[in-house]
Enzyme design. Structure first.
Site, PDB file in Angstrom:
ATOM      1  N   CYS A 168       0.823  -1.208   0.000  1.00 41.94           N
ATOM      2  CA  CYS A 168       0.000   0.000   0.000  1.00 41.94           C
ATOM      3  C   CYS A 168       0.859   1.262   0.000  1.00 41.94           C
ATOM      4  O   CYS A 168       1.976   1.261   0.506  1.00 41.94           O
ATOM      5  CB  CYS A 168      -0.862   0.029   1.250  1.00 41.94           C
TER       6      CYS A 168
ATOM      7  N   ARG B  10       5.051   0.432  -6.331  1.00 39.82           N
ATOM      8  CA  ARG B  10       5.110  -0.371  -5.103  1.00 39.82           C
ATOM      9  C   ARG B  10       4.226  -1.609  -5.191  1.00 39.82           C
ATOM     10  O   ARG B  10       4.361  -2.518  -4.382  1.00 39.82           O
ATOM     11  CB  ARG B  10       4.644   0.474  -3.914  1.00 39.82           C
TER      12      ARG B  10
ATOM     13  N   TRP C 249      -3.026  -2.636  -1.476  1.00 37.55           N
ATOM     14  CA  TRP C 249      -2.610  -4.005  -1.818  1.00 37.55           C
ATOM     15  C   TRP C 249      -3.370  -4.883  -0.839  1.00 37.55           C
ATOM     16  O   TRP C 249      -3.095  -4.881   0.355  1.00 37.55           O
ATOM     17  CB  TRP C 249      -1.096  -4.140  -1.645  1.00 37.55           C
TER      18      TRP C 249
ATOM     19  N   ASN D 115      -1.890   1.906   5.887  1.00 36.27           N
ATOM     20  CA  ASN D 115      -1.020   0.797   5.470  1.00 36.27           C
ATOM     21  C   ASN D 115      -0.779  -0.062   6.697  1.00 36.27           C
ATOM     22  O   ASN D 115      -0.585   0.475   7.784  1.00 36.27           O
ATOM     23  CB  ASN D 115       0.342   1.309   4.987  1.00 36.27           C
ATOM     24  N   GLY D 116      -0.710  -1.376   6.502  1.00 34.65           N
ATOM     25  CA  GLY D 116      -0.428  -2.259   7.630  1.00 34.65           C
ATOM     26  C   GLY D 116      -1.627  -3.125   7.956  1.00 34.65           C
ATOM     27  O   GLY D 116      -2.590  -3.213   7.179  1.00 34.65           O
TER      28      GLY D 116
ATOM     29  N   GLU E  60      18.626 -16.135  -9.001  1.00 34.47           N
ATOM     30  CA  GLU E  60      18.173 -14.779  -9.329  1.00 34.47           C
ATOM     31  C   GLU E  60      17.582 -14.747 -10.741  1.00 34.47           C
ATOM     32  O   GLU E  60      16.554 -14.106 -10.976  1.00 34.47           O
ATOM     33  CB  GLU E  60      19.348 -13.802  -9.190  1.00 34.47           C
TER      34      GLU E  60
ATOM     35  N   LYS F 172      13.869 -13.611 -11.559  1.00 32.67           N
ATOM     36  CA  LYS F 172      13.579 -12.497 -12.486  1.00 32.67           C
ATOM     37  C   LYS F 172      12.561 -12.949 -13.519  1.00 32.67           C
ATOM     38  O   LYS F 172      11.584 -12.269 -13.782  1.00 32.67           O
ATOM     39  CB  LYS F 172      14.832 -12.038 -13.240  1.00 32.67           C
TER      40      LYS F 172
ATOM     41  N   GLU G 177       8.985 -13.729 -12.007  1.00 32.97           N
ATOM     42  CA  GLU G 177       8.215 -12.630 -11.405  1.00 32.97           C
ATOM     43  C   GLU G 177       7.679 -11.634 -12.433  1.00 32.97           C
ATOM     44  O   GLU G 177       6.647 -11.029 -12.210  1.00 32.97           O
ATOM     45  CB  GLU G 177       9.004 -11.916 -10.312  1.00 32.97           C
TER      46      GLU G 177
ATOM     47  N   HIS H 208      19.582 -34.714  -9.721  1.00 29.00           N
ATOM     48  CA  HIS H 208      18.911 -35.301  -8.562  1.00 29.00           C
ATOM     49  C   HIS H 208      17.419 -34.980  -8.549  1.00 29.00           C
ATOM     50  O   HIS H 208      16.799 -34.940  -7.482  1.00 29.00           O
ATOM     51  CB  HIS H 208      19.585 -34.819  -7.272  1.00 29.00           C
TER      52      HIS H 208
ATOM     53  N   LYS I  26       6.708  -3.700  -4.407  1.00 31.14           N
ATOM     54  CA  LYS I  26       8.127  -3.350  -4.396  1.00 31.14           C
ATOM     55  C   LYS I  26       8.733  -3.554  -3.016  1.00 31.14           C
ATOM     56  O   LYS I  26       9.802  -4.121  -2.882  1.00 31.14           O
ATOM     57  CB  LYS I  26       8.307  -1.896  -4.867  1.00 31.14           C
TER      58      LYS I  26
HETATM   59  C1  F6R Z   1      12.820  -9.482  -6.693  1.00 29.58           C
HETATM   60  C2  F6R Z   1      12.693  -8.532  -5.614  1.00 29.58           C
HETATM   61  C3  F6R Z   1      12.345  -9.030  -4.266  1.00 29.58           C
HETATM   62  C4  F6R Z   1      13.096  -8.239  -3.196  1.00 29.58           C
HETATM   63  C5  F6R Z   1      12.610  -8.651  -1.798  1.00 29.58           C
HETATM   64  C6  F6R Z   1      13.378  -7.932  -0.710  1.00 29.58           C
HETATM   65  O1  F6R Z   1      13.150  -8.860  -7.884  1.00 29.58           O
HETATM   66  O2  F6R Z   1      12.841  -7.344  -5.809  1.00 29.58           O
HETATM   67  O3  F6R Z   1      12.580 -10.396  -4.134  1.00 29.58           O
HETATM   68  O4  F6R Z   1      14.456  -8.477  -3.340  1.00 29.58           O
HETATM   69  O5  F6R Z   1      11.258  -8.361  -1.666  1.00 29.58           O
HETATM   70  O6  F6R Z   1      13.216  -6.545  -0.826  1.00 29.58           O
HETATM   71  P1  F6R Z   1      14.180  -5.542  -0.095  1.00 29.58           P
HETATM   72  O7  F6R Z   1      15.523  -5.692  -0.723  1.00 29.58           O
HETATM   73  O8  F6R Z   1      13.586  -4.197  -0.299  1.00 29.58           O
HETATM   74  O9  F6R Z   1      14.200  -5.964   1.347  1.00 29.58           O
END
Ligand code: F6R
Length: 616
Positions: free
Chosen positions: A2, A27, A74, A100-101, A489, A493, A496, A512, A611
């Protein structure tokens, strides 16, 4: 997650708020709303879907009123509907609230309020909170007129369990907003004859770079002329006004199609910024200004424990490899969300690191608090200056890569890889690493931006490759040692942003289990650097090829693969082990990006994602 924005000033609030909501879109959210206060009543517009939908469907920018609040939601409690969107208004129309929360004791509060005759139209905990403020407002003695609204919010928050960042308006109080935070970020923007509130600097950066980072347990009372900050216990707080180091340009696309693309291409500059001023004069080691721990104390540390989530957790796995390899100190890496409940036995001479781009990820924050509660020092690697984790840590290192707006982390991730490599150097040079090895290592790190530029030059070729692979539904990413986390990673990527199922594995581990997935329908991307593992990775590739799996190889220049083994090859420059994970990350970022563009999916705002994840 949010987003919050609030405005008090001389201008109409709605256009300012809607622009802020657009800037908060990154976000992650599923509905949006705005309310302005005019002539003793609220004008409210709320809509499930994008902010553009809110603007179109409600003509929200035409709302009168120079005081207003806006929100991107959200969903947690209750589905994605117009009714559940914020702001919520109390039964009698007196109180408007964005939140938010999560209010954990909302069921009990709802029961109490229902007993008092309140009714509810949404399924949210926020509407309950809104009516509880109203309840206290009605009960607050009228004699304290000036502060009646503020005191009603204060009293309410004392009855609330859970987390919140809130902004509240009262229909009886023109040009007043009360806001408070506990566990959710909130910033006060100090503009020219105007004040703003936001969950994130990006929302208000077009109007001011002067901000006050509110702390947990603090409340701000804003009027058109001034603001005061107090604690929940009504103690005065002297505000510290900070200046944000980036500006509106940094938060614009500047000709790129997507923020993710822009941020991938910003990586050479981001890496330069991350390492600027952080090498010793003799060029043999790293130095960090804000660790708040002396070199002598650092030398006494027998174990490092890293806590993070998502991509940042992958960066920690690379740091583990490099610190153990170059500094010979054991490292533990935990998912922050697991660590906080695992009650793991810890060695007293352990130093903790949290790694978080946003510095607001709730699991990382909670894990940090848990480690601190047990008496351990925690240092933080963060990008967002003034974030909660940065402020609560005992010390730390800022990444200095500017705002990362694409939901999928790119430049923040490679900057975290760089800082992990620099830590390995710093710790290594305190122990067994020689001066000349240190100098080689530093020179290698300094070459990273240029090496990344070389990989970026291959973007058109990677785009062509992406077109050939966009129609697959499953992918494997395989690498060894420090490139295993890069494989993780790469898989993250891809899944997601493109929604293609992908898994990352250590290349040899593939036989395995995951090899069962291999067919012509499931391609594999292999990370194949020069070095001791080269032949072993090639053997794993042979096993895939024997089962008709398509292969993309990310291969060091100068290495040759047996003819026909890889269907497509992306070259990366041969480099020092410390920078290899950074260099190998760039092709997987570009491939995921271009596959997603090819599929026409929303790169910067992938479904269901946020985000910074500020709820558990
Ligand atoms: C993936 C991504 C997330 C963040 C995770 C931690 O592309 O961005 O997996 O890495 O939510 O976020 P931070 O680094 O803000 O704690």
């Amino acid at each position: 997650m949010c987003g919050i924005i609030g405005y008090i000033g001389k201008q109409k609030a709605a256009p300012v708020i809607l622009e802020g909501l657009k800037r908060l879109e990154y976000r992650g959210y599923d509905s949006a709303g705005v309310a302005t206060l005019y002539d003793g009543h609220f004008d409210t517009a709320k809509k499930a879907g994008r902010v553009d939908g809110l603007i179109k469907a409600t003509k929200a920018q035409k709302l009168p009123g120079t005081t207003g609040i806006g929100h991107t939601r959200w969903a947690t409690h209750g589905g994605v509907t117009d009714t559940n969107a914020h702001p919520h208004i109390s039964n009698d129309g007196k109180i408007a609230l964005i939140h938010n929360g999560v209010i954990e004791n909302y069921v009990g509060i709802k029961k109490f309020l229902t007993g008092k005759g309140y009714t509810f139209t949404s399924e949210t905990d926020t509407e309950v909170l809104c009516n509880l403020i109203d309840y206290h407002y009605q009960k607050e003695p009228v004699t304290k007129e000036g502060s009646r609204f503020l005191e009603a919010v204060r009293k309410t928050l004392r009855h609330v369990e859970g987390t919140y960042g809130i902004a509240v308006m009262c229909a009886d109080c023109p040009a007043e907003i009360v806001a408070a935070r506990k566990g959710s970020p909130l910033i006060l923007g100090v503009g020219d004859g105007e004040y703003m509130l936001a969950s994130d600097v990006a929302a208000i950066i077009s109007r001011t770079q002067n901000v006050v980072y509110l702390k947990d347990g603090e409340m701000v009372h804003m009027t058109a002329k001034n603001f005061t900050i107090t604690t929940l216990e009504a103690e005065d707080v002297s505000p510290v006004i900070d200046t944000v180091s980036w500006n509106i340009e940094d938060a614009e696309l500047n000709g790129y199609a997507h923020f993710m693309e822009k941020e991938i291409f910003e990586q050479p500059a981001a890496l330069e910024n991350t390492m600027r001023g952080r090498f010793s004069e003799d060029g043999s080691t790293a130095q960090f200004g804000g660790l708040n721990i002396s070199a002598a104390d650092f030398r006494q540390i027998d174990r490092f424990h890293f806590l993070a989530c998502g991509s940042a957790w992958h960066a920690c796995l690379v740091a583990e490899h490099l610190i153990e390899r170059f500094a010979r100190v054991p490292v533990e890496v935990d998912y922050a969300s697991e660590f906080r409940y695992r009650n793991t036995p810890l060695d007293r001479s352990t130093l903790f690191f949290t790694v978080s781009q946003s510095g607001e990820t709730i699991d990382t924050l909670a894990a940090m608090r848990e480690a601190k509660r047990k008496g351990y020092k925690v240092l933080a690697i963060n990008n967002v200056v003034g974030s909660t984790i940065a402020r609560e840590a005992d010390g730390g290192v800022y990444q200095h890569v500017g705002p990362e707006i694409g939901v999928a982390s790119t430049k923040a991730f490679t900057s975290q890889l760089l800082l992990g490599a620099m830590l390995a150097l710093y710790i290594g040079r305190m122990r067994d690493m020689s001066f000349s090895d240190g100098v080689d290592y530093v020179n290698a790190l300094k070459s990273a931006p240029q090496l990344v530029r070389q990989v970026l030059e291959q973007a058109p070729k990677i785009r062509e490759i992406a077109k050939r692979y966009a129609h697959y539904h499953d992918f494997l990413f395989l690498g060894r040692l420090s490139l295993f986390p890069v494989a993780l990673e790469g898989a993250l990527k891809l899944k997601e942003i493109s929604y293609i199922h992908a898994e990352g594995y250590p290349a040899a581990e593939m036989k395995h289990g995951p090899i069962a997935l291999i067919s012509e329908q499931c391609p594999s991307l292999f990370l194949v650097p020069a070095g001791e593992m080269f032949n072993k990775v090639v053997s794993s590739m042979q096993e895939i090829k024997a089962r008709k799996g398509k292969i993309i190889a990310v291969l060091s220049t100068g290495c040759e693969l047996p003819a026909g083994l890889a269907d497509d090859v992306i070259h990366i420059p041969e480099c020092h082990e410390a920078v290899l994970p950074i260099i190998a990350t760039v092709p997987v970022q570009l491939l995921s990006y271009y596959i997603t563009v090819e599929l026409g999916r929303d790169v910067d705002k992938p479904r269901n994602l946020a985000k910074s994840v500020t709820v558990e």
